[in-house]
Design a protein around this motif. Structure first.
Motif, PDB file in Angstrom:
ATOM      1  N   ASN A   1      25.496  51.112  38.132  1.00 29.80           N
ATOM      2  CA  ASN A   1      25.078  50.492  36.872  1.00 29.80           C
ATOM      3  C   ASN A   1      25.124  48.971  36.991  1.00 29.80           C
ATOM      4  OD1 ASN A   1      24.835  52.866  34.870  1.00 29.80           O
ATOM      5  ND2 ASN A   1      26.807  53.215  35.889  1.00 29.80           N
ATOM      6  N   ARG A   2      23.985  48.338  36.774  1.00 28.49           N
ATOM      7  CA  ARG A   2      23.899  46.901  36.998  1.00 28.49           C
ATOM      8  C   ARG A   2      23.734  46.079  35.729  1.00 28.49           C
ATOM      9  NH1 ARG A   2      19.954  45.365  41.751  1.00 28.49           N
ATOM     10  NH2 ARG A   2      20.904  43.369  41.208  1.00 28.49           N
ATOM     11  N   LYS A   3      23.657  46.730  34.604  1.00 26.26           N
ATOM     12  CA  LYS A   3      23.558  45.953  33.367  1.00 26.26           C
ATOM     13  C   LYS A   3      24.969  45.567  32.942  1.00 26.26           C
ATOM     14  CE  LYS A   3      21.204  45.531  29.013  1.00 26.26           C
ATOM     15  NZ  LYS A   3      20.475  44.361  29.505  1.00 26.26           N
ATOM     16  N   VAL A   4      25.182  44.270  32.780  1.00 29.63           N
ATOM     17  CA  VAL A   4      26.521  43.768  32.507  1.00 29.63           C
ATOM     18  C   VAL A   4      26.454  42.692  31.430  1.00 29.63           C
ATOM     19  CG1 VAL A   4      28.598  42.726  33.488  1.00 29.63           C
ATOM     20  CG2 VAL A   4      27.126  44.140  34.936  1.00 29.63           C
TER      21      VAL A   4
ATOM     22  N   CYS B   1      35.654  39.002  31.190  1.00 29.27           N
ATOM     23  CA  CYS B   1      35.585  40.454  31.020  1.00 29.27           C
ATOM     24  C   CYS B   1      34.125  40.854  31.221  1.00 29.27           C
ATOM     25  CB  CYS B   1      36.062  40.866  29.634  1.00 29.27           C
ATOM     26  SG  CYS B   1      35.839  42.623  29.268  1.00 29.27           S
ATOM     27  N   CYS B   2      33.892  41.820  32.067  1.00 31.30           N
ATOM     28  CA  CYS B   2      32.545  42.329  32.306  1.00 31.30           C
ATOM     29  C   CYS B   2      32.411  43.672  31.612  1.00 31.30           C
ATOM     30  CB  CYS B   2      32.276  42.489  33.797  1.00 31.30           C
ATOM     31  SG  CYS B   2      32.446  40.966  34.731  1.00 31.30           S
ATOM     32  N   VAL B   3      31.479  43.778  30.677  1.00 27.02           N
ATOM     33  CA  VAL B   3      31.190  45.047  30.022  1.00 27.02           C
ATOM     34  C   VAL B   3      30.016  45.656  30.777  1.00 27.02           C
ATOM     35  CG1 VAL B   3      30.582  46.186  27.857  1.00 27.02           C
ATOM     36  CG2 VAL B   3      31.962  44.081  27.820  1.00 27.02           C
ATOM     37  N   VAL B   4      30.304  46.642  31.630  1.00 27.26           N
ATOM     38  CA  VAL B   4      29.302  47.249  32.492  1.00 27.26           C
ATOM     39  C   VAL B   4      28.763  48.486  31.798  1.00 27.26           C
ATOM     40  CG1 VAL B   4      28.806  48.136  34.802  1.00 27.26           C
ATOM     41  CG2 VAL B   4      30.620  46.429  34.469  1.00 27.26           C
ATOM     42  N   THR B   5      27.453  48.543  31.645  1.00 23.45           N
ATOM     43  CA  THR B   5      26.865  49.633  30.860  1.00 23.45           C
ATOM     44  C   THR B   5      25.726  50.303  31.618  1.00 23.45           C
ATOM     45  OG1 THR B   5      25.022  48.461  29.787  1.00 23.45           O
ATOM     46  CG2 THR B   5      27.219  48.110  28.864  1.00 23.45           C
ATOM     47  N   PRO B   6      25.390  51.527  31.209  1.00 25.82           N
ATOM     48  CA  PRO B   6      24.146  52.116  31.706  1.00 25.82           C
ATOM     49  C   PRO B   6      22.973  51.310  31.172  1.00 25.82           C
ATOM     50  CG  PRO B   6      25.567  53.767  30.692  1.00 25.82           C
ATOM     51  CD  PRO B   6      26.124  52.420  30.324  1.00 25.82           C
ATOM     52  N   TRP B   7      21.808  51.531  31.769  1.00 27.29           N
ATOM     53  CA  TRP B   7      20.627  50.811  31.302  1.00 27.29           C
ATOM     54  C   TRP B   7      20.375  51.049  29.821  1.00 27.29           C
ATOM     55  CZ3 TRP B   7      17.713  47.044  31.057  1.00 27.29           C
ATOM     56  CH2 TRP B   7      16.401  47.106  30.573  1.00 27.29           C
ATOM     57  N   ASP B   8      20.513  52.301  29.373  1.00 27.73           N
ATOM     58  CA  ASP B   8      20.293  52.638  27.966  1.00 27.73           C
ATOM     59  C   ASP B   8      21.589  52.447  27.178  1.00 27.73           C
ATOM     60  OD1 ASP B   8      20.433  56.294  28.356  1.00 27.73           O
ATOM     61  OD2 ASP B   8      21.589  54.678  29.270  1.00 27.73           O
TER      62      ASP B   8
ATOM     63  N   ASP C   1      19.486  45.314  45.507  1.00 29.77           N
ATOM     64  CA  ASP C   1      18.723  46.506  45.157  1.00 29.77           C
ATOM     65  C   ASP C   1      19.069  47.679  46.049  1.00 29.77           C
ATOM     66  OD1 ASP C   1      15.644  44.752  44.204  1.00 29.77           O
ATOM     67  OD2 ASP C   1      17.550  45.082  43.171  1.00 29.77           O
ATOM     68  N   ALA C   2      19.540  47.396  47.246  1.00 33.59           N
ATOM     69  CA  ALA C   2      19.940  48.475  48.139  1.00 33.59           C
ATOM     70  C   ALA C   2      21.184  49.170  47.602  1.00 33.59           C
ATOM     71  CB  ALA C   2      20.206  47.927  49.543  1.00 33.59           C
ATOM     72  N   VAL C   3      21.992  48.422  46.857  1.00 34.57           N
ATOM     73  CA  VAL C   3      23.183  49.013  46.240  1.00 34.57           C
ATOM     74  C   VAL C   3      22.743  49.900  45.080  1.00 34.57           C
ATOM     75  CG1 VAL C   3      25.288  48.488  44.967  1.00 34.57           C
ATOM     76  CG2 VAL C   3      24.638  47.079  46.914  1.00 34.57           C
ATOM     77  N   ALA C   4      21.921  49.343  44.202  1.00 34.92           N
ATOM     78  CA  ALA C   4      21.356  50.085  43.075  1.00 34.92           C
ATOM     79  C   ALA C   4      20.182  49.280  42.555  1.00 34.92           C
ATOM     80  CB  ALA C   4      22.395  50.270  41.964  1.00 34.92           C
ATOM     81  N   PRO C   5      19.121  49.947  42.127  1.00 31.70           N
ATOM     82  CA  PRO C   5      17.962  49.201  41.628  1.00 31.70           C
ATOM     83  C   PRO C   5      18.337  48.373  40.411  1.00 31.70           C
ATOM     84  CG  PRO C   5      17.435  51.512  41.974  1.00 31.70           C
ATOM     85  CD  PRO C   5      18.925  51.391  42.092  1.00 31.70           C
ATOM     86  N   ALA C   6      17.671  47.238  40.253  1.00 33.76           N
ATOM     87  CA  ALA C   6      17.887  46.429  39.061  1.00 33.76           C
ATOM     88  C   ALA C   6      17.446  47.234  37.836  1.00 33.76           C
ATOM     89  CB  ALA C   6      17.092  45.132  39.161  1.00 33.76           C
TER      90      ALA C   6
ATOM     91  N   PRO D   1      24.316  38.546  28.365  1.00 32.03           N
ATOM     92  CA  PRO D   1      23.695  39.673  29.073  1.00 32.03           C
ATOM     93  C   PRO D   1      23.267  39.234  30.474  1.00 32.03           C
ATOM     94  CG  PRO D   1      22.678  39.303  26.909  1.00 32.03           C
ATOM     95  CD  PRO D   1      23.491  38.086  27.227  1.00 32.03           C
ATOM     96  N   MET D   2      23.631  40.005  31.468  1.00 30.97           N
ATOM     97  CA  MET D   2      23.345  39.653  32.862  1.00 30.97           C
ATOM     98  C   MET D   2      22.913  40.900  33.629  1.00 30.97           C
ATOM     99  SD  MET D   2      24.472  36.384  32.943  1.00 30.97           S
ATOM    100  CE  MET D   2      24.789  35.958  34.662  1.00 30.97           C
ATOM    101  N   THR D   3      22.369  40.661  34.813  1.00 32.39           N
ATOM    102  CA  THR D   3      22.179  41.736  35.782  1.00 32.39           C
ATOM    103  C   THR D   3      23.149  41.478  36.927  1.00 32.39           C
ATOM    104  OG1 THR D   3      19.848  42.037  35.240  1.00 32.39           O
ATOM    105  CG2 THR D   3      20.590  42.845  37.380  1.00 32.39           C
ATOM    106  N   GLY D   4      24.028  42.425  37.177  1.00 35.43           N
ATOM    107  CA  GLY D   4      25.029  42.234  38.214  1.00 35.43           C
ATOM    108  C   GLY D   4      24.785  43.140  39.390  1.00 35.43           C
ATOM    109  N   ALA D   5      25.619  42.993  40.398  1.00 32.77           N
ATOM    110  CA  ALA D   5      25.564  43.876  41.555  1.00 32.77           C
ATOM    111  C   ALA D   5      26.970  43.998  42.121  1.00 32.77           C
ATOM    112  CB  ALA D   5      24.606  43.345  42.610  1.00 32.77           C
TER     113      ALA D   5
END
Lengths: 110, 144
Positions: B19-22, B68-75, B105-110, B37-41
Motif C-alpha cells: 500500500n503506497r497511499k500515505v 506519523c504516516c497514515v498508510v491506507t489502501p488506495w480506496d 514500482d517494483a515494490v508495489a505499483p503507484a 497526502p503523499m505517495t510513498g514506497a
C-alpha cells in the motif's frame, strides 16, 4: 481552488484523515467520517484511543479531504480548526482552509 | 508510549509493501498537526517520499522530525483498516541524489498512473537537488 470550487468539493466529501498531536508531542491520526455543516466540521472519531486522547476541548485539529482519480485530477482540501464541542459528536470551529488542485499546476509541473 | 504503537511486525511490513497511499502527519510551527497526502514506497526498511526541498513540509520536518504516516489502501475512503507508523523523518538529497521510481514500482505499483514526463521531472529535480527524499524508519506501528 476557488472558494466556490472548495464548497462544491466539500459538499461531496464525507471521509477525511483526522490529525492531532498527542501529549508527548507526536502527531497521530486516523480516517474518520467528517463533514462540513453550516461552516463547522462534524466529526465521527474512530475508536482509536490515542487519537481520542490527543483531542481536547478547545484544542487544535486538522482534517484532510482528498480525491485522486487520476494524476492530473488530484484535488484536496485541508482544514485546520479548534474543537468546540466533544459530546455527543465532535464539532470543530474552522480557522483555516487551504486547497490543492493538480489540474492547475504550471505546465512545467504537468 | 509513542501513541501506543508496538514494534514493526511482519504483518505491518506486508501492509507497507503493498500500500503506497500515505498521509504524512507533521507538526507545524505552532506545534499543531498538519497532514499531507503523499505517495510513498517501502524501501530497505523505511517509508520514502519525494518532495520539493523548499516545500513547507520540509521546513516543518527540519524543525521537528517526529512524524506519523497514515498508510491506507488506495480506496481509503471505503473503510477498512489503515496502518499508523511513527518515526523520525530524515531529509536526504543534494546534487547527484537519485529517486528511482521504477524501483518504487517494483515494490508495489503507484496508486495512480503517473505520466512519464512527471517521473522524468521528479528524477531530474532530484538529481539537481531541488527535490529531496523523506525517509521514515518506523519506531512504532499499529493497525487502526
Amino acid at each position: 481552488m476557488t472558494a466556490e470550487e472548495i464548497d462544491a468539493f466539500l459538499a461531496e466529501q464525507t471521509v477525511a484523515v483526522i490529525a492531532a498531536v498527542d501529549p508527548e508531542g507526536w502527531p497521530v491520526g486516523a480516517v474518520g467520517r467528517v463533514q462540513r455543516v453550516d461552516g463547522l466540521l462534524d466529526i465521527d472519531l474512530p475508536p482509536f484511543d490515542a487519537l481520542v486522547e490527543a483531542i481536547r476541548d478547545g484544542g487544535p485539529i486538522c482534517c484532510v479531504f482528498e480525491d485522486s482519480p487520476t494524476y492530473h485530477t488530484i484535488r484536496g482540501v485541508t482544514i485546520r480548526g479548534r474543537v468546540r464541542r466533544r459530546d455527543p459528536q465532535l464539532e470543530v470551529e474552522i480557522e483555516r482552509t487551504t486547497s490543492f488542485d493538480f489540474g492547475k499546476l504550471p505546465r512545467s509541473e504537468r | 508510549m509513542t501513541t501506543r504503537g508496538g514494534a514493526l511486525a511482519p504483518e505491518h511490513e506486508a501492509f507497507l509493501a503493498h500500500n503506497r497511499k500515505v498521509f504524512l502527519l507533521v507538526r507545524s510551527e505552532d506545534g499543531t498537526a498538519v497532514a499531507y497526502p503523499m505517495t510513498g514506497a517501502w524501501i530497505d526498511g523505511a517509508l520514502e517520499f519525494s518532495t520539493y526541498r523548499k516545500s513547507v513540509k520540509v521546513r516543518r520536518i527540519a524543525r521537528d522530525d517526529r512524524v506519523c504516516c497514515v498508510v491506507t489502501p488506495w480506496d481509503w475512503r471505503d473503510g477498512g483498516r489503515v496502518l499508523l507508523v511513527w518515526g523520525h523523518c530524515q531529509i536526504r538529497g543534494g546534487s547527484g541524489h537519485r529517486w528511482d521510481s521504477s524501483r518504487m514500482d517494483a515494490v508495489a505499483p503507484a496508486p495512480i498512473d503517473v505520466p512519464p514526463q512527471i517521473r522524468a521531472n521528479v528524477a531530474a529535480r532530484t538529481a539537481d537537488g531541488k527535490r529531496v527524499t523523506l525517509r521514515v524508519e518506523p519506531i512504532a506501528a499499529v493497525f487502526v
